[in-house]
Design a protein around this motif. Structure first.
Motif, PDB file in Angstrom:
ATOM      1  N   ALA A 105       0.811  -1.221   0.000  1.00 22.02           N
ATOM      2  CA  ALA A 105       0.000   0.000   0.000  1.00 22.02           C
ATOM      3  C   ALA A 105       0.842   1.267   0.000  1.00 22.02           C
ATOM      4  N   SER A 106       2.145   1.144   0.236  1.00 20.31           N
ATOM      5  CA  SER A 106       2.978   2.328   0.406  1.00 20.31           C
ATOM      6  C   SER A 106       3.660   2.775  -0.885  1.00 20.31           C
ATOM      7  N   GLY A 107       3.351   2.112  -1.999  1.00 19.75           N
ATOM      8  CA  GLY A 107       3.932   2.517  -3.271  1.00 19.75           C
ATOM      9  C   GLY A 107       3.147   3.645  -3.913  1.00 19.75           C
ATOM     10  N   ALA A 108       3.526   3.996  -5.148  1.00 19.56           N
ATOM     11  CA  ALA A 108       2.739   4.951  -5.917  1.00 19.56           C
ATOM     12  C   ALA A 108       1.310   4.421  -6.036  1.00 19.56           C
ATOM     13  N   TYR A 109       0.343   5.325  -6.094  1.00 20.48           N
ATOM     14  CA  TYR A 109      -1.061   4.901  -6.109  1.00 20.48           C
ATOM     15  C   TYR A 109      -1.332   3.900  -7.225  1.00 20.48           C
ATOM     16  N   THR A 110      -0.832   4.173  -8.423  1.00 21.76           N
ATOM     17  CA  THR A 110      -1.089   3.277  -9.553  1.00 21.76           C
ATOM     18  C   THR A 110      -0.521   1.881  -9.300  1.00 21.76           C
ATOM     19  N   THR A 111       0.609   1.801  -8.604  1.00 26.84           N
ATOM     20  CA  THR A 111       1.213   0.510  -8.284  1.00 26.84           C
ATOM     21  C   THR A 111       0.403  -0.215  -7.214  1.00 26.84           C
ATOM     22  N   SER A 112      -0.065   0.520  -6.216  1.00 27.11           N
ATOM     23  CA  SER A 112      -0.892  -0.096  -5.165  1.00 27.11           C
ATOM     24  C   SER A 112      -2.219  -0.594  -5.723  1.00 27.11           C
ATOM     25  N   VAL A 113      -2.787   0.130  -6.699  1.00 25.38           N
ATOM     26  CA  VAL A 113      -4.011  -0.326  -7.366  1.00 25.38           C
ATOM     27  C   VAL A 113      -3.777  -1.696  -7.998  1.00 25.38           C
ATOM     28  N   ARG A 114      -2.640  -1.844  -8.672  1.00 26.04           N
ATOM     29  CA  ARG A 114      -2.324  -3.119  -9.321  1.00 26.04           C
ATOM     30  C   ARG A 114      -2.162  -4.250  -8.298  1.00 26.04           C
ATOM     31  N   ALA A 115      -1.748  -3.920  -7.081  1.00 26.93           N
ATOM     32  CA  ALA A 115      -1.520  -4.943  -6.057  1.00 26.93           C
ATOM     33  C   ALA A 115      -2.809  -5.481  -5.453  1.00 26.93           C
ATOM     34  N   VAL A 116      -3.909  -4.753  -5.607  1.00 29.35           N
ATOM     35  CA  VAL A 116      -5.152  -5.078  -4.910  1.00 29.35           C
ATOM     36  C   VAL A 116      -5.628  -6.518  -5.130  1.00 29.35           C
ATOM     37  N   PRO A 117      -5.742  -7.024  -6.357  1.00 31.62           N
ATOM     38  CA  PRO A 117      -6.240  -8.391  -6.521  1.00 31.62           C
ATOM     39  C   PRO A 117      -5.386  -9.435  -5.815  1.00 31.62           C
ATOM     40  N   ASP A 118      -4.053  -9.276  -5.879  1.00 35.50           N
ATOM     41  CA  ASP A 118      -3.158 -10.238  -5.241  1.00 35.50           C
ATOM     42  C   ASP A 118      -3.290 -10.193  -3.726  1.00 35.50           C
ATOM     43  N   VAL A 119      -3.398  -8.996  -3.167  1.00 37.12           N
ATOM     44  CA  VAL A 119      -3.603  -8.861  -1.726  1.00 37.12           C
ATOM     45  C   VAL A 119      -4.904  -9.543  -1.323  1.00 37.12           C
ATOM     46  N   GLY A 120      -5.954  -9.366  -2.111  1.00 38.86           N
ATOM     47  CA  GLY A 120      -7.232 -10.009  -1.825  1.00 38.86           C
ATOM     48  C   GLY A 120      -7.165 -11.521  -1.899  1.00 38.86           C
ATOM     49  N   ARG A 121      -6.478 -12.027  -2.901  1.00 41.67           N
ATOM     50  CA  ARG A 121      -6.346 -13.493  -3.030  1.00 41.67           C
ATOM     51  C   ARG A 121      -5.583 -14.080  -1.850  1.00 41.67           C
ATOM     52  N   HIS A 122      -4.531 -13.409  -1.411  1.00 41.14           N
ATOM     53  CA  HIS A 122      -3.786 -13.900  -0.248  1.00 41.14           C
ATOM     54  C   HIS A 122      -4.632 -13.844   1.015  1.00 41.14           C
ATOM     55  N   LEU A 123      -5.470 -12.841   1.141  1.00 42.58           N
ATOM     56  CA  LEU A 123      -6.380 -12.777   2.290  1.00 42.58           C
ATOM     57  C   LEU A 123      -7.338 -13.965   2.278  1.00 42.58           C
ATOM     58  N   ALA A 124      -7.888 -14.293   1.123  1.00 41.43           N
ATOM     59  CA  ALA A 124      -8.786 -15.445   1.016  1.00 41.43           C
ATOM     60  C   ALA A 124      -8.062 -16.742   1.378  1.00 41.43           C
ATOM     61  N   SER A 125      -6.810 -16.868   0.923  1.00 42.21           N
ATOM     62  CA  SER A 125      -6.017 -18.054   1.240  1.00 42.21           C
ATOM     63  C   SER A 125      -5.763 -18.157   2.740  1.00 42.21           C
ATOM     64  N   PHE A 126      -5.441 -17.024   3.367  1.00 48.31           N
ATOM     65  CA  PHE A 126      -5.205 -17.025   4.817  1.00 48.31           C
ATOM     66  C   PHE A 126      -6.467 -17.438   5.577  1.00 48.31           C
ATOM     67  N   LEU A 127      -7.614 -16.880   5.198  1.00 48.04           N
ATOM     68  CA  LEU A 127      -8.853 -17.209   5.907  1.00 48.04           C
ATOM     69  C   LEU A 127      -9.214 -18.683   5.733  1.00 48.04           C
ATOM     70  N   THR A 128      -8.952 -19.229   4.559  1.00 43.81           N
ATOM     71  CA  THR A 128      -9.176 -20.651   4.330  1.00 43.81           C
ATOM     72  C   THR A 128      -8.322 -21.482   5.280  1.00 43.81           C
ATOM     73  N   PHE A 129      -7.044 -21.128   5.386  1.00 44.61           N
ATOM     74  CA  PHE A 129      -6.134 -21.829   6.306  1.00 44.61           C
ATOM     75  C   PHE A 129      -6.589 -21.669   7.754  1.00 44.61           C
ATOM     76  N   LEU A 130      -6.996 -20.466   8.120  1.00 46.21           N
ATOM     77  CA  LEU A 130      -7.451 -20.197   9.477  1.00 46.21           C
ATOM     78  C   LEU A 130      -8.634 -21.091   9.848  1.00 46.21           C
ATOM     79  N   PHE A 131      -9.636 -21.136   8.980  1.00 49.27           N
ATOM     80  CA  PHE A 131     -10.830 -21.929   9.272  1.00 49.27           C
ATOM     81  C   PHE A 131     -10.507 -23.424   9.309  1.00 49.27           C
ATOM     82  N   GLN A 132      -9.637 -23.868   8.417  1.00 46.77           N
ATOM     83  CA  GLN A 132      -9.271 -25.289   8.391  1.00 46.77           C
ATOM     84  C   GLN A 132      -8.475 -25.684   9.629  1.00 46.77           C
ATOM     85  N   THR A 133      -7.704 -24.735  10.155  1.00 44.55           N
ATOM     86  CA  THR A 133      -6.820 -25.024  11.285  1.00 44.55           C
ATOM     87  C   THR A 133      -7.543 -24.959  12.622  1.00 44.55           C
TER      88      THR A 133
END
Length: 294
Positions: A105-133
């Motif tokens: 989130a600390s990069g140039a705005y246009t770069t942080s915009v591009r990061a959004v989908p990947d950050v979201g996918r990793h969040l989904a992966s973490f929550l999946t692991f959390l619930f399974q664990t």
């Protein structure tokens, strides 16, 4: 554009995306901080893939889980996180997880915009692991995001193996998100809502969710605000207040112009709050006061 503490930064919306930056600062760097009534101010650090970090924490799978995601140039310590966390824990016995994605989130705005989908996918992966664990499930999960964070929770919801029961976007970021397939939308959860407070400037004005709320017309200036950055931040202040009191009631509008003019008189639907079973469809207008609790 404002950072998480309201400091304004000059942003070039045409700046090229820094691909090298994204290779080293992406969703893999997400940090997950747990707060509960057992540790309301001292975070437990949960690590994706590390079961002991979850088992040794105060996380309990039989509690509802609330997830809070900040926006651009912000962090897990930015003002919205303790504000919303404290209201959740006052209102109920929850697992509250603050996502710190500050490296991306600390990069140039246009770069942080591009990061959004990947950050979201990793969040989904973490929550999946959390619930399974340690237990928990998608029907007991509420994702809440501000500005770019609203689009992150949208991506997380769509990437999850099952739709989270509720997703709240607090003034979803506007610049570079109109017509963007990666934006928060109604397919991101069982029930998706957006609270628009700086539409057409820092936030999206168009309805993008199942229920779209337009307090005070949905634009700058919000009551008590003089600037766009203040109005942009009002969304998470409205939401935090609604968690505590559930007193902000919208009326359904026939169209967006009615919402802009705050001339809506249809069915009532409360804005915000913490209720997992909340449902509703349409555009909703309302007026608020200029100061807490609004």
């Amino acid at each position: 554009m404002p950072d998480g503490d309201g400091t304004l930064h000059l942003v070039d919306l045409h700046a090229p995306v820094d691909e090298e930056y994204l290779n080293t600062r992406n969703g893999a760097n997400n940090a997950y901080w747990l707060f509960t009534r057992q540790n309301p101010t001292n975070r437990d650090i949960l690590v994706n893939g590390n079961a002991n970090s979850i088992r040794n924490s105060n996380y309990r799978g039989n509690r509802p889980t609330k997830v809070i995601v900040h926006g651009w140039s912000s962090s897990g310590t930015s003002s919205l996180n303790p504000m919303i966390t404290s209201q959740f824990l006052h209102a109920g016995d929850f697992n509250v997880i603050v996502v710190d994605w500050s490296r991306a989130a600390s990069g140039a705005y246009t770069t942080s915009v591009r990061a959004v989908p990947d950050v979201g996918r990793h969040l989904a992966s973490f929550l999946t692991f959390l619930f399974q664990t340690a237990g928990g499930n998608w029907n007991n999960l509420h994702l809440v995001g501000h500005s770019l964070g609203a689009h992150i929770v949208g991506n997380a919801g769509r990437a999850a193996p099952s739709l989270p029961v509720r997703v709240t976007g607090m003034d979803p970021a506007g610049p570079q998100w109109g017509g963007n397939a990666n934006a928060l939308n109604a397919r991101s959860g069982v029930f998706v809502e957006s609270i628009h407070t700086d539409g057409g400037r820092l936030g999206i004005m168009d309805p993008i969710s199942d229920a779209d709320f337009y307090p005070n017309g949905g634009t700058n200036p919000q009551p008590g605000c003089r600037t766009s950055d203040c109005s942009h931040g009002r969304a998470y202040e409205f939401f935090a207040s609604s968690v505590r009191t559930n007193h902000l009631v919208g009326r359904r509008c026939n169209n967006l112009q009615q919402a802009r003019d705050v001339q809506c008189s249809g069915a009532a639907l409360n804005m915000g709050n913490m209720i997992l079973g909340k449902r509703g469809n349409g555009l909703f207008g309302m007026r608020t006061q200029a100061a807490w609790p609004f």
